[in-house]
Motif scaffolding. Structure first.
Motif, PDB file in Angstrom:
ATOM      1  N   GLY A 219      49.566   4.118  22.929  1.00  0.00           N
ATOM      2  CA  GLY A 219      49.246   3.040  21.988  1.00  0.00           C
ATOM      3  C   GLY A 219      47.997   2.284  22.380  1.00  0.00           C
ATOM      4  N   PHE A 220      47.848   1.969  23.670  1.00  0.00           N
ATOM      5  CA  PHE A 220      46.681   1.231  24.158  1.00  0.00           C
ATOM      6  C   PHE A 220      45.406   2.052  23.988  1.00  0.00           C
ATOM      7  CE2 PHE A 220      43.872  -0.201  27.647  1.00  0.00           C
ATOM      8  CZ  PHE A 220      43.741  -1.522  27.272  1.00  0.00           C
ATOM      9  N   THR A 221      45.486   3.346  24.309  1.00  0.00           N
ATOM     10  CA  THR A 221      44.315   4.221  24.149  1.00  0.00           C
ATOM     11  C   THR A 221      43.896   4.295  22.682  1.00  0.00           C
ATOM     12  OG1 THR A 221      45.012   5.519  26.060  1.00  0.00           O
ATOM     13  CG2 THR A 221      43.402   6.537  24.590  1.00  0.00           C
ATOM     14  N   GLY A 222      44.873   4.423  21.788  1.00  0.00           N
ATOM     15  CA  GLY A 222      44.561   4.450  20.354  1.00  0.00           C
ATOM     16  C   GLY A 222      43.925   3.152  19.894  1.00  0.00           C
ATOM     17  N   ALA A 223      44.431   2.020  20.384  1.00  0.00           N
ATOM     18  CA  ALA A 223      43.870   0.711  20.002  1.00  0.00           C
ATOM     19  C   ALA A 223      42.439   0.561  20.506  1.00  0.00           C
ATOM     20  CB  ALA A 223      44.753  -0.409  20.551  1.00  0.00           C
TER      21      ALA A 223
ATOM     22  N   LEU B  50      36.679   0.320  19.350  1.00  0.00           N
ATOM     23  CA  LEU B  50      35.298   0.759  19.595  1.00  0.00           C
ATOM     24  C   LEU B  50      34.654   1.293  18.320  1.00  0.00           C
ATOM     25  CD1 LEU B  50      35.677   2.528  23.067  1.00  0.00           C
ATOM     26  CD2 LEU B  50      34.556   0.337  22.598  1.00  0.00           C
ATOM     27  N   LEU B  51      35.396   2.066  17.568  1.00  0.00           N
ATOM     28  CA  LEU B  51      34.875   2.618  16.317  1.00  0.00           C
ATOM     29  C   LEU B  51      34.562   1.513  15.310  1.00  0.00           C
ATOM     30  CD1 LEU B  51      34.258   5.183  14.665  1.00  0.00           C
ATOM     31  CD2 LEU B  51      36.622   5.098  13.876  1.00  0.00           C
ATOM     32  N   ILE B  52      35.465   0.564  15.151  1.00  0.00           N
ATOM     33  CA  ILE B  52      35.249  -0.545  14.210  1.00  0.00           C
ATOM     34  C   ILE B  52      34.091  -1.415  14.666  1.00  0.00           C
ATOM     35  CG2 ILE B  52      36.280  -2.700  13.366  1.00  0.00           C
ATOM     36  CD1 ILE B  52      38.927  -1.143  13.161  1.00  0.00           C
ATOM     37  N   SER B  53      34.008  -1.681  15.970  1.00  0.00           N
ATOM     38  CA  SER B  53      32.919  -2.497  16.505  1.00  0.00           C
ATOM     39  C   SER B  53      31.571  -1.827  16.256  1.00  0.00           C
ATOM     40  CB  SER B  53      33.140  -2.733  17.999  1.00  0.00           C
ATOM     41  OG  SER B  53      32.057  -3.429  18.548  1.00  0.00           O
ATOM     42  N   TYR B  54      31.492  -0.533  16.495  1.00  0.00           N
ATOM     43  CA  TYR B  54      30.249   0.203  16.260  1.00  0.00           C
ATOM     44  C   TYR B  54      29.863   0.158  14.783  1.00  0.00           C
ATOM     45  CZ  TYR B  54      26.997   4.085  15.801  1.00  0.00           C
ATOM     46  OH  TYR B  54      25.910   4.852  15.498  1.00  0.00           O
TER      47      TYR B  54
END
Length: 194
Positions: free
Chosen positions: A164-168, A173-177
């Motif tokens: 779960g943490f890795t997915g979050a 990171l994707l949303i921030s980029y």
């Protein structure tokens, strides 16, 4: 940006520029002379009409960007109060729409974040259950040798939390980029198109 138009004399221009900079609410300032404004107008309008009007009909101006959107209206009032000010242009309708849109996006993002948080808890819970079901034989052996309930569940809980943490982290990171790229585009090319 916010367009500041004013009269022609260089000392007046410098006074207005100094007042704008000293105010401290702007993070971007560009001066456009009458000649530069005329050249820019040539790209947008019929050259014959512009030649008839001449370069003198366009006033010199300052284009500024405000550091904090909450200060726009008070900054406009300040800019209008400066001596030798001809006109202060800012697109209040567009600005108000952008602020309203931003508020809605923030609210929807918050709701989605809460929903995704709840969803991730279910994902972790299901991951733990599936892992325990697929390793039923291991669990039976651990119980047989005397492992406590908590000791048996701990590796499965840690595995679910790690997934779960890795997915979050990857989603963040994707949303921030994507957000930074969109913001960068809007502040350079997008703002020019408005």
């Amino acid at each position: 940006g916010l367009n500041r138009a004013h009269r022609k004399k260089p000392d007046r221009i410098n006074r207005i520029k100094e007042a704008l900079v000293e105010d401290g609410r702007i993070n971007y300032l560009v001066f456009t002379s009458q000649e530069e404004a005329y050249e820019q107008a040539k790209e947008l309008y019929d050259a014959e009409i512009l030649e008839y009007l001449g370069a003198d009909f366009l006033p010199p101006s300052f284009t500024v960007r405000i550091k904090d959107d909450a200060n726009v209206k008070s900054f406009v009032a300040f800019a209008e109060s400066l001596p030798d000010t001809y006109q202060v242009d800012y697109h209040s309708g567009s600005f108000d729409f952008a602020v309203s849109l931003t508020n809605w996006i923030n609210m929807i993002s918050g709701i989605l974040a809460v929903l995704l948080g709840i969803l991730s808890l279910f994902l972790i819970s299901n991951t733990v259950r599936l892992a325990m079901a697929s390793r039923a034989e291991e669990v039976a052996i651990m119980k047989f040798i005397g492992a406590t309930e908590g000791r048996i569940k701990l590796p499965f809980i840690l595995e679910g939390m790690t997934i779960g943490f890795t997915g979050a982290i990857l989603a963040s990171l994707l949303i921030s980029y994507a957000y930074n790229r969109l913001y960068e585009w809007f502040m350079t090319k997008g703002a020019e198109e408005l």
